[in-house]
Design an enzyme around this catalytic site. Structure first.
Site, PDB file in Angstrom:
ATOM      1  CB  SER A 108       2.270  10.695  -7.346  1.00 48.02           C
ATOM      2  OG  SER A 108       2.836   9.588  -8.019  1.00 48.02           O
ATOM      3  CE1 TYR A 112      -1.649   7.381  -5.316  1.00 47.36           C
ATOM      4  CE2 TYR A 112      -0.099   6.933  -7.087  1.00 47.36           C
ATOM      5  CZ  TYR A 112      -0.397   7.531  -5.871  1.00 47.36           C
ATOM      6  OH  TYR A 112       0.551   8.270  -5.217  1.00 47.36           O
TER       7      TYR A 112
END
Length: 248
Positions: free
Chosen positions: A135, A148
């Site tokens: 990501s 995250y």
């Protein structure tokens, strides 16, 4: 159960929906027999039937599940580490340790377990390729996202370390780092709250799962001597993890 196939084999984790499902369709269209690993086998089985692939149960947080999954795959040329996700948007001060544990188990240790289990088959293929979907959160940090972003940074570090450790071996490694992609990601992050999930993509045109899958297909289809190390893709409306243009 051991399944044989005369087509090159691609293995995808988190393949029941979103990027995983779109990648399964993309690679099947490129001539691969796709093994779809997912917890929600009722969904992955439908996709497998559509693309003439094979759906197998897989929980990347469970060592025995990963072992059984790998044992059922006779050979592998491509592995797409796609299973992962986020939970919550708490500050470090208010961090939920269970959320952190889940994110690290799924994104980091899950990637480790599956890669380690399938690495012998990938090397034996003589032309292996490991794709890890990280990501932009593997490249940046942002407020209320430390659980995250730290997991994605660690997952990326694992993948990038392998690039050096496997240098000289017949295997390529590509990191795919997407920005805003409209999938179930935000629904999971916000525990099914559709209003919160919709606001993530409000006012802009996000990437689709198919957009990411096409990029994965492109990377896989390059000649064997060409290694695309890292591919960052974002919507035109997004400049960074925290900066985007939104129309009213």
């Amino acid at each position: 159960m051991t399944i044989s196939t005369d087509r090159p084999v691609a293995v995808i984790t988190g393949a029941s929906s979103g990027i995983g499902a779109a990648t399964a369709r993309e690679l099947a269209g490129r001539g691969f027999h796709v093994f779809l690993g997912a917890r929600r086998t009722e969904l992955s089985e439908k996709i497998a039937a559509e693309i003439d692939g094979t759906a197998l149960p897989l929980d990347v947080t469970d060592v025995d599940s990963v072992s059984a999954f790998a044992a059922a795959i006779p050979t592998a040329r491509v592995l797409v580490n796609n299973a992962g996700g986020a939970k919550g948007m708490a500050s470090v001060r208010d961090a939920d340790e269970e959320h952190w544990r889940w994110m690290w188990e799924t994104n980091v240790l899950g990637t480790l377990r599956v890669t380690r289990a399938l690495l012998p088959a990938l090397l034996a293929s003589g032309d292996g390729h490991i794709i890890t979907v990280t990501s932009v959160a593997a490249l940046e940090t942002y407020d209320n996202g430390a659980g995250y972003t730290s997991a994605k940074h660690a997952q990326a570090a694992l993948h990038r370390t392998l690039r050096g450790e496997l240098l000289g071996e017949p295997i390529r490694l590509t990191e795919i780092a997407p920005g805003l992609v409209e999938t179930e990601f935000s629904l999971v992050r916000f525990d099914g709250d559709e209003d919160k999930a919709d606001k993530v993509y409000a006012g802009l045109t996000p990437l689709t799962a198919g957009d990411v899958a096409e990029v994965i297909g492109f990377a896989v289809s390059r000649p064997s001597h060409v290694n695309l190390d890292t591919i960052v893709l974002k919507p035109r409306d997004q400049a960074s993890a925290t900066r985007a243009f939104r129309r009213s």
